[in-house]
Enzyme design. Sequence first.
Site, PDB file in Angstrom:
ATOM      1  N   HIS A  13      36.337   6.541  48.151  1.00  0.00           N
ATOM      2  CA  HIS A  13      35.318   7.322  48.888  1.00  0.00           C
ATOM      3  C   HIS A  13      35.996   8.566  49.460  1.00  0.00           C
ATOM      4  O   HIS A  13      36.665   8.499  50.489  1.00  0.00           O
ATOM      5  CB  HIS A  13      34.715   6.481  50.020  1.00  0.00           C
ATOM      6  CG  HIS A  13      33.578   7.160  50.723  1.00  0.00           C
ATOM      7  ND1 HIS A  13      32.363   6.551  50.955  1.00  0.00           N
ATOM      8  CD2 HIS A  13      33.453   8.408  51.266  1.00  0.00           C
ATOM      9  CE1 HIS A  13      31.556   7.368  51.591  1.00  0.00           C
ATOM     10  NE2 HIS A  13      32.199   8.518  51.796  1.00  0.00           N
ATOM     11  N   HIS A  15      35.641  12.954  50.199  1.00  0.00           N
ATOM     12  CA  HIS A  15      34.941  14.248  50.201  1.00  0.00           C
ATOM     13  C   HIS A  15      35.959  15.351  49.955  1.00  0.00           C
ATOM     14  O   HIS A  15      36.895  15.510  50.731  1.00  0.00           O
ATOM     15  CB  HIS A  15      34.247  14.489  51.547  1.00  0.00           C
ATOM     16  CG  HIS A  15      33.212  13.459  51.873  1.00  0.00           C
ATOM     17  ND1 HIS A  15      31.893  13.589  51.512  1.00  0.00           N
ATOM     18  CD2 HIS A  15      33.318  12.260  52.494  1.00  0.00           C
ATOM     19  CE1 HIS A  15      31.216  12.521  51.913  1.00  0.00           C
ATOM     20  NE2 HIS A  15      32.061  11.697  52.509  1.00  0.00           N
ATOM     21  N   LYS A 102      25.319   7.839  44.619  1.00  0.00           N
ATOM     22  CA  LYS A 102      25.401   7.681  46.071  1.00  0.00           C
ATOM     23  C   LYS A 102      24.028   7.827  46.711  1.00  0.00           C
ATOM     24  O   LYS A 102      23.322   8.808  46.466  1.00  0.00           O
ATOM     25  CB  LYS A 102      26.347   8.746  46.646  1.00  0.00           C
ATOM     26  CG  LYS A 102      26.498   8.706  48.167  1.00  0.00           C
ATOM     27  CD  LYS A 102      27.313   7.519  48.637  1.00  0.00           C
ATOM     28  CE  LYS A 102      27.340   7.388  50.156  1.00  0.00           C
ATOM     29  NZ  LYS A 102      28.244   8.332  50.791  1.00  0.00           N
ATOM     30  N   HIS A 139      25.249   4.743  51.855  1.00  0.00           N
ATOM     31  CA  HIS A 139      25.521   5.057  53.257  1.00  0.00           C
ATOM     32  C   HIS A 139      24.520   4.228  54.051  1.00  0.00           C
ATOM     33  O   HIS A 139      23.336   4.555  54.091  1.00  0.00           O
ATOM     34  CB  HIS A 139      25.343   6.554  53.528  1.00  0.00           C
ATOM     35  CG  HIS A 139      25.665   6.927  54.947  1.00  0.00           C
ATOM     36  ND1 HIS A 139      26.745   7.718  55.281  1.00  0.00           N
ATOM     37  CD2 HIS A 139      25.084   6.574  56.121  1.00  0.00           C
ATOM     38  CE1 HIS A 139      26.798   7.844  56.607  1.00  0.00           C
ATOM     39  NE2 HIS A 139      25.784   7.167  57.138  1.00  0.00           N
ATOM     40  N   HIS A 177      31.994   2.675  53.694  1.00  0.00           N
ATOM     41  CA  HIS A 177      32.567   2.823  55.044  1.00  0.00           C
ATOM     42  C   HIS A 177      31.890   1.918  56.075  1.00  0.00           C
ATOM     43  O   HIS A 177      31.266   2.394  57.013  1.00  0.00           O
ATOM     44  CB  HIS A 177      32.570   4.280  55.509  1.00  0.00           C
ATOM     45  CG  HIS A 177      31.333   5.082  55.210  1.00  0.00           C
ATOM     46  ND1 HIS A 177      30.063   4.654  55.509  1.00  0.00           N
ATOM     47  CD2 HIS A 177      31.196   6.283  54.629  1.00  0.00           C
ATOM     48  CE1 HIS A 177      29.209   5.579  55.131  1.00  0.00           C
ATOM     49  NE2 HIS A 177      29.859   6.567  54.596  1.00  0.00           N
ATOM     50  N   ASP A 250      36.967   7.966  53.156  1.00  0.00           N
ATOM     51  CA  ASP A 250      35.920   8.830  53.716  1.00  0.00           C
ATOM     52  C   ASP A 250      36.527  10.057  54.382  1.00  0.00           C
ATOM     53  O   ASP A 250      35.981  10.569  55.357  1.00  0.00           O
ATOM     54  CB  ASP A 250      35.012   8.063  54.702  1.00  0.00           C
ATOM     55  CG  ASP A 250      33.744   8.838  55.046  1.00  0.00           C
ATOM     56  OD1 ASP A 250      33.344   9.717  54.258  1.00  0.00           O
ATOM     57  OD2 ASP A 250      33.165   8.569  56.110  1.00  0.00           O
TER      58      ASP A 250
HETATM   59  C1  NCD Z   1      30.730  12.875  55.765  1.00  0.00           C
HETATM   60  C2  NCD Z   1      30.825  14.350  55.443  1.00  0.00           C
HETATM   61  O1  NCD Z   1      31.243  15.121  56.317  1.00  0.00           O
HETATM   62  O2  NCD Z   1      30.529  14.741  54.320  1.00  0.00           O
HETATM   63  N1  NCD Z   1      30.839  12.695  57.184  1.00  0.00           N
HETATM   64  C3  NCD Z   1      31.191  11.555  57.831  1.00  0.00           C
HETATM   65  O3  NCD Z   1      31.152  11.539  59.052  1.00  0.00           O
HETATM   66  N2  NCD Z   1      31.621  10.494  57.186  1.00  0.00           N
HETATM   67  C4  NCD Z   1      29.475  12.313  55.210  1.00  0.00           C
HETATM   68  C5  NCD Z   1      29.455  10.802  55.192  1.00  0.00           C
HETATM   69  O4  NCD Z   1      30.176  10.168  54.421  1.00  0.00           O
HETATM   70  O5  NCD Z   1      28.693  10.229  55.979  1.00  0.00           O
HETATM   71 ZN    ZN Z   2      31.588   9.860  53.211  1.00  0.00          ZN
END
Ligand code: NCD
Ligand code: ZN
Length: 347
Positions: A13, A15, A102, A139, A177, A250
């Site tokens: 996971h 970003h 997702k 999520h 998460h 995450d």
């Molecule tokens: C994530 C993001 O910033 O893209 N933020 C987070 O707090 N985890 C989005 C997500 O996974 O919820």
């Molecule tokens: Zn995330």
Amino acid sequence: MRELTLLQPDDWHLHLRDGPALASVVHDAAKRFARAIIMPNLTPPVTTVEAARAYRDRIFDALTASSSQPRFEPLMTLYLTDNTPAEEIRKAKASRFVHAVKLYPAGATTHSDAGVTDIAKCMPAIEAMQETGLPLLVHGEVTDPSVDVFDREAAYIEQTLRPLVQRLPELKLSMEHITTRQAVDFVSTARENVVATITAQHLLYNRNALFQGGVRPHYYCLPILKREEHRQALVQAATSGNPKFFLGTDSAPHETATKETACGCAGCYTAYAGIELYAEAFDAVVALDRLEGFASRFGPAFYGLPVNETRITLVDNAWRAPLEQPFGAGRITPLRAGEMHAWRLQT
Ligand code: NCD
Ligand code: ZN
């Protein structure tokens, strides 16, 4: 000094953002992880196989811009909307580079506005996932503003996940998460194809970290940190050896200025110490022998991929986290900025 050698881990996971921001953070992940599930919440979101292909190419471009980088495989995902056609799911499965879809409940988190307003509208797409074996990553938080922010995950399990898992008994589902004892219980007792990822921050911190001497925006992510009893349930699950629980950082970078403001963004930047933080959490409960399963074996098993053949080594040689690092044209403040890390990646 203690030394720990592991099969190279993967991040299930992550970003990475896009453009110059992508170029600033992708190396942190690629140094540690062989593969990562890349989250599709860009603006606009990655809703089609063609968009996923183009995003994957941009990730490869960012990696090759610096020649010293190791091999890294981005495992792409699609962003589920109310209108995702079943046909796009079948195309995704056939692509071989899209590995999951997702589900963001609309309004639940960063860039989720285009997400799902009512799961009933997505049933054709989700049924196609069951049929093709493409995992659904969720999520898991309700978006009803009248539900307490600390209770939104538990409410989502009862309102949406439990009925969904019953209705589609072959669907591969990962609750992303997870942050609560209720989620640990739900996943542990559900059928085999229901799994969860766990972040390092939810293993290391409880909600007190958000208010340590003042408001701490760099500890704010969604789902939000919970009470100590929940952290302990997560640590127990992660270190239990149960293959339903595996690593997903995450890591979610946001420019410092967008977090240190009146209405700060949710997301913690952890990729710069993406495996080191987990080593610390496992070491704290004398469970380092369980880290390889959690970080390197259980994720590939769920996704039907081989485990990596390369290895990494960590040593317990403390180092101080940077206060900031570059992020596109701006700066990013990592989780634990300026504080110590116990474990170091040997390069
Ligand atoms: C994530 C993001 O910033 O893209 N933020 C987070 O707090 N985890 C989005 C997500 O996974 O919820
Ligand atoms: Zn995330």
